[in-house]
Enzyme design. Sequence first.
Site, mmCIF file in Angstrom:
data_model
loop_
_atom_site.group_PDB
_atom_site.id
_atom_site.type_symbol
_atom_site.label_atom_id
_atom_site.label_comp_id
_atom_site.label_asym_id
_atom_site.label_seq_id
_atom_site.Cartn_x
_atom_site.Cartn_y
_atom_site.Cartn_z
ATOM 1 N N GLU A 1 42.007 40.900 40.611
ATOM 2 C CA GLU A 1 43.981 40.996 41.094
ATOM 3 C C GLU A 1 44.115 42.931 41.347
ATOM 4 O OE1 GLU A 1 45.416 38.824 36.748
ATOM 5 O OE2 GLU A 1 43.698 40.485 36.537
HETATM 6 C C1 ACM Z 1 40.523 38.373 35.036
HETATM 7 O O1 ACM Z 1 40.933 37.520 34.340
HETATM 8 N N1 ACM Z 1 41.845 39.276 35.295
HETATM 9 C C2 ACM Z 1 39.088 38.550 35.194
#
Ligand code: ACM
Length: 529
Positions: free
Chosen positions: A335
């Site tokens: 992310e």
């Molecule tokens: C994640 O759930 N951002 C690895």
Amino acid sequence: MRQHHRSTRLLGSLLLVAAAGVLGVGAAPPAAARHATPLDRIVPAPASVTPGGSPYRLTRDTHIRVDDSREARRVGAYLADVLRPSTGYRLPVTTHGRGGIRLRLAKGPFGAEGYRLDSDGRGVTITAAAPAGLFHGVQTLRQLLPAAVEKDTVQPGPWLVAGGTIRDTPRYGWRGAMLDVSRHFLTVDQVKRYIDQLALYKLNKLHLHLSDDQGWRIAVDAWPRLATHGGSTQVGGGPGGHYTKADYQEIVRHAASRHLEVVPELDMPGHTNAALSSYAALNCDGVAPPLYTGTEVGFSSLCVNKEITYDFVDDVVRELAALTPGRYLHIGGDEAHSTSHEDYVTFMDRVQPIVAEYGKTVVGWHQLTGATPAKGALAQYWGLDSTGAAEKAQVAEAAQNGTGLILSPADRIYLDMKYDANTPLGLSWAGYVDVRRSYDWDPGAYLPGAPPEAVRGVEAPLWTETIENSAHVEYMAFPRLAGAAELGWSPAATHGWDGYRVRLAAQGPRWDALGIGYHRAPEVPWPAR
Ligand code: ACM
């Protein structure tokens, strides 16, 4: 009193004789024998079970006989600690004489973690090539005894182990659980309690998510404000916390005593607000943002084009690597929505060699496959069944090129996903994950195009946006953690929901005895309380 003890003992011997089948061929099995748990009624399912012969009955005369090695004695002492409070027996750990229970190290087809358990009227022998195998065999033995063996006060017994042989080795070498101690901080004791629970199901990796936007949880000498400032809050604005180096080492030691390896994660270049807030110089604009106590993701990034960023990474990786005896260091990489693709690739090209320089193997979330994973790196896949084909293909291609895979599909084994609409804790962005859904998939065939041999195992992450204490952890982890453990340990041939739900149901009374407040999922036939 004395008289009473004697007669109990006499009764015990009689039952032992009865249990040994000396009462005559064709006689109905003695009542007590009918109480022995079948050898295959355990989680994770053993690779092979050959039932037969007389059960063994644990008595006040039972000794735990171990090989004369420090490691075997340790496993013996651990077993004695489990069995003494509920049986009330002395269970001395000895290196000679008669056994009853014997823990034996010997060459054999066991691998690093497998074992054989042989049980008959004379005793139970666990044989393994390595201490981890003995330890896993001990977990099997616990489940073969009545659930009341897990209580911490003296229980009546009888303590029978069914006769026969179990041969057992794991399908995968990576059987993990991840704990996010950043969104909500968990104390050393809370982490140790979870480690003890992971050990019950033969898990062997504890992945600690030590940094995120909401908190930096490990002391770093070269950058002290990471912990003192960056660790000073959490989701919702509570006091947060951090581990001193001694705290972290205590967790590592406790994990090792349960044959688990700690895999520490410092999430980079995104998920870094706590670090950016601690040191203005790490920010591209030189301005430290405030601490963050919400639950958004994707808004923070280390400054890829500033040299100080790599001084920072070098220091934090060096200090964490020095505290970590295990082989792996997880660098996150998920992310990174506030890092351009070009910067992300540049960052990973610079950071992965730092991990190698300090002797560790890189693990990253599967977005790492969008850069160039280092040789030997592992990618942790956290997509969904519905994740797009292009993203899955990118991970599969990396796997074809030698990147190992750890499977943590979010809509399967993210333990923080709600079971259903009524679950009071957890999130639902990946959907509801009921117990059957979390169990009913095959890691070996999960990701299209990935060679089965690239799959190193499975890991069940528990993110803690809504999780604040051990009761919360346990409600979300149990029963789904047991299914993740089975997917990691048991051969694919043993897989089957109808059998699993019965074996899983048998865990309920054990969790009750251990004080684990689990979710009594309606699709599992739990015994009445
Ligand atoms: C994640 O759930 N951002 C690895």
